[in-house]
Design a protein around this motif. Structure first.
Motif, PDB file in Angstrom:
ATOM      1  N   TYR A  38       0.820  -1.220   0.000  1.00  0.00           N
ATOM      2  CA  TYR A  38       0.000   0.000   0.000  1.00  0.00           C
ATOM      3  C   TYR A  38       0.854   1.270   0.000  1.00  0.00           C
ATOM      4  CZ  TYR A  38      -3.889  -3.107   1.526  1.00  0.00           C
ATOM      5  OH  TYR A  38      -4.838  -4.093   1.626  1.00  0.00           O
ATOM      6  N   GLY A  97      -0.197   5.338  11.463  1.00  0.00           N
ATOM      7  CA  GLY A  97      -0.852   4.397  12.385  1.00  0.00           C
ATOM      8  C   GLY A  97      -1.764   3.447  11.650  1.00  0.00           C
ATOM      9  N   CYS A  98      -2.859   3.058  12.289  1.00  0.00           N
ATOM     10  CA  CYS A  98      -3.798   2.121  11.675  1.00  0.00           C
ATOM     11  C   CYS A  98      -5.082   2.146  12.501  1.00  0.00           C
ATOM     12  CB  CYS A  98      -3.202   0.718  11.670  1.00  0.00           C
ATOM     13  SG  CYS A  98      -4.379  -0.573  11.241  1.00  0.00           S
ATOM     14  N   ASN A 126      -2.481  -6.576  12.783  1.00  0.00           N
ATOM     15  CA  ASN A 126      -2.791  -5.135  12.809  1.00  0.00           C
ATOM     16  C   ASN A 126      -3.269  -4.715  14.204  1.00  0.00           C
ATOM     17  OD1 ASN A 126      -2.833  -6.151  10.149  1.00  0.00           O
ATOM     18  ND2 ASN A 126      -4.029  -4.406   9.441  1.00  0.00           N
ATOM     19  N   CYS A 184     -11.273  -1.823   9.710  1.00  0.00           N
ATOM     20  CA  CYS A 184     -10.338  -0.976   8.968  1.00  0.00           C
ATOM     21  C   CYS A 184     -11.145   0.123   8.318  1.00  0.00           C
ATOM     22  CB  CYS A 184      -9.620  -1.811   7.912  1.00  0.00           C
ATOM     23  SG  CYS A 184      -8.896  -0.795   6.616  1.00  0.00           S
ATOM     24  N   VAL A 186     -10.502   1.964   5.965  1.00  0.00           N
ATOM     25  CA  VAL A 186     -10.357   2.018   4.509  1.00  0.00           C
ATOM     26  C   VAL A 186     -11.250   0.956   3.856  1.00  0.00           C
ATOM     27  CG1 VAL A 186      -8.716   1.753   2.606  1.00  0.00           C
ATOM     28  CG2 VAL A 186      -7.995   2.845   4.746  1.00  0.00           C
ATOM     29  N   HIS A 187     -11.147  -0.275   4.324  1.00  0.00           N
ATOM     30  CA  HIS A 187     -11.893  -1.368   3.673  1.00  0.00           C
ATOM     31  C   HIS A 187     -13.382  -1.334   3.979  1.00  0.00           C
ATOM     32  CE1 HIS A 187      -7.780  -2.876   3.097  1.00  0.00           C
ATOM     33  NE2 HIS A 187      -8.293  -3.481   2.054  1.00  0.00           N
ATOM     34  N   GLU A 212     -10.772  -7.783   4.836  1.00  0.00           N
ATOM     35  CA  GLU A 212     -11.126  -6.713   5.782  1.00  0.00           C
ATOM     36  C   GLU A 212     -12.396  -5.988   5.334  1.00  0.00           C
ATOM     37  OE1 GLU A 212      -7.794  -4.073   6.346  1.00  0.00           O
ATOM     38  OE2 GLU A 212      -6.491  -5.712   6.972  1.00  0.00           O
ATOM     39  N   CYS A 278      -5.378   4.414   2.027  1.00  0.00           N
ATOM     40  CA  CYS A 278      -5.104   4.422   3.462  1.00  0.00           C
ATOM     41  C   CYS A 278      -4.331   5.698   3.830  1.00  0.00           C
ATOM     42  CB  CYS A 278      -4.301   3.190   3.860  1.00  0.00           C
ATOM     43  SG  CYS A 278      -3.846   3.251   5.603  1.00  0.00           S
ATOM     44  N   MET A 281      -0.893   4.782   5.582  1.00  0.00           N
ATOM     45  CA  MET A 281       0.165   4.284   4.683  1.00  0.00           C
ATOM     46  C   MET A 281       0.736   5.433   3.852  1.00  0.00           C
ATOM     47  SD  MET A 281       0.793   0.947   4.584  1.00  0.00           S
ATOM     48  CE  MET A 281       0.137  -0.569   5.281  1.00  0.00           C
TER      49      MET A 281
HETATM   50  S1  SF4 Z   1      -5.491  -0.142   5.186  1.00  0.00           S
HETATM   51 FE1  SF4 Z   1      -4.632   1.298   6.687  1.00  0.00          FE
HETATM   52  S2  SF4 Z   1      -6.201   1.512   8.297  1.00  0.00           S
HETATM   53 FE2  SF4 Z   1      -6.695  -0.328   7.090  1.00  0.00          FE
HETATM   54  S3  SF4 Z   1      -5.760  -2.046   8.187  1.00  0.00           S
HETATM   55 FE3  SF4 Z   1      -4.266  -1.362   6.617  1.00  0.00          FE
HETATM   56  S4  SF4 Z   1      -2.968   0.151   7.701  1.00  0.00           S
HETATM   57 FE4  SF4 Z   1      -4.812  -0.136   8.951  1.00  0.00          FE
END
Ligand code: SF4
Length: 322
Positions: A38, A97-98, A126, A184, A186-187, A212, A278, A281
């Motif tokens: 990503y 981060g995430c 994650n 997540c 994003v997903h 995800e 993301c 990322m």
């Molecule tokens: S896409 Fe980004 S927010 Fe989603 S799990 Fe991966 S790092 Fe985390």
């Protein structure tokens, strides 16, 4: 030495050949650059290894380099540090981060687990080091089915922190899992309505999606798997059009491997935003990669006690994935 905060405002000489400068630093420092699929295209191109979370954890475990530069997000670099406590591990932007890791605070997770005595705990990679330290084994999207299947059928299991990955695993294996309610960001924003419209526009296309994503998206997929598995599917499928339902950074490798195929990124719910990118990322840039190597900061550190407890479940995953 400049701090991480300083990096935000440092302008890199526009005349500098960043590829050459990073390459030269890599040799001087005896560094390995690991990049997730990503990451932006340039970072993927300069990396020593490009991969999914599992492949990158395996590369981190195997490397003999003195310095690990992790072009990914914080939990990935933290995992590399836990596997290599004596090495310098750098992350180009500490704010990478995430939402899954942030959505599972260790204290709340500890309280959650108290309600499930006798359960074994499987945590998706994650998550933070502190959450890993409370787990029996770690998994990635690439090996989640295998890891869950490694427990006897009558063993009650908690799966954290991604409820969508957990419920996909549960459906695939016909096995109940207690799920931590994380996701997540994003997903979860892919739109089922817009995916159906896209399929109608491209009736010959096959759909590859990341687990995800919510079930409503996955039910339209011809293939569900990790980023590495999606890439393998794209190589193998005879279809000439592939609708890709994951973070669009993956398209860079996919295009290289499939120049004759049309790759169609699935849209998010909102036409006006790039919500399927993301934001964490994408905090990393080639400039920040160069600066973190030049200045040997920001460095990833993990509390030694937490790292020691998190190491066993990570090593168990690596063992089960051989
Ligand atoms: S896409 Fe980004 S927010 Fe989603 S799990 Fe991966 S790092 Fe985390």
């Amino acid at each position: 030495m400049p701090s991480h905060e300083d990096h935000k405002d440092v302008a890199v000489d526009p005349g500098l050949d960043l590829f050459a400068a990073i390459d030269s630093l890599r040799r001087e420092m005896n560094a390995v650059i690991l990049a997730h699929y990503y990451q932006e295209d340039d970072i993927q191109d300069i990396a020593d290894h490009v991969g999914d979370s599992l492949a990158l954890a395996q590369a981190a475990a195997a490397t003999e380099a003195e310095v690990i530069v992790f072009a990914g997000v914080h939990f990935m670099a933290e995992t590399a540090k836990i596997l290599n406590p004596d090495k310098l591990v750098l992350l180009p932007d500490l704010e990478a981060g995430c939402s899954l890791a942030d959505g599972c605070p260790p204290r709340e997770f500890a309280r959650f687990l108290e309600a499930y005595p006798g359960h074994k705990v499987i945590s998706y990679i994650n998550c933070s080091a502190a959450t890993k330290a409370m787990s029996d084994v770690i998994c990635t999207s690439g090996n989640a089915l295998k890891i869950v299947s490694s427990f006897p059928a009558d063993q009650p299991l908690v799966f954290a922190p991604d409820r969508f990955l957990g419920s996909w695993v549960s459906r695939q294996l016909h096995r109940d899992l207690v799920l931590w309610p994380g996701s997540c960001e994003v997903h979860e924003v892919f739109s089922e309505k817009r995916l159906v419209e896209l399929k109608a526009l491209h009736p010959q296309a096959v759909v590859a999606a990341h687990p995800e994503c919510p079930e409503g998206i996955l039910q339209h997929a011809d293939h569900v798997g990790s980023t590495a598995a999606i890439l393998a599917f794209a190589r193998k499928t005879p279809a000439k059009q592939i609708i890709v339902v994951t973070e669009p950074g993956i398209l860079h490798q996919m295009r290289k491997e499939n120049p004759d195929k049309e790759l169609i990124p699935a849209p998010g719910a909102d036409e006006a935003c790039s919500c399927n990118e993301c934001p964490y990322m994408k905090k990393n840039t080639l400039e920040k990669l160069y600066l973190c190597m030049r200045d040997r900061t920001p460095e990833i550190t993990v509390d030694p006690g937490t790292a020691a407890r998190a190491l066993a479940p990570i090593e168990r995953m690596l063992e089960l994935s051989r």
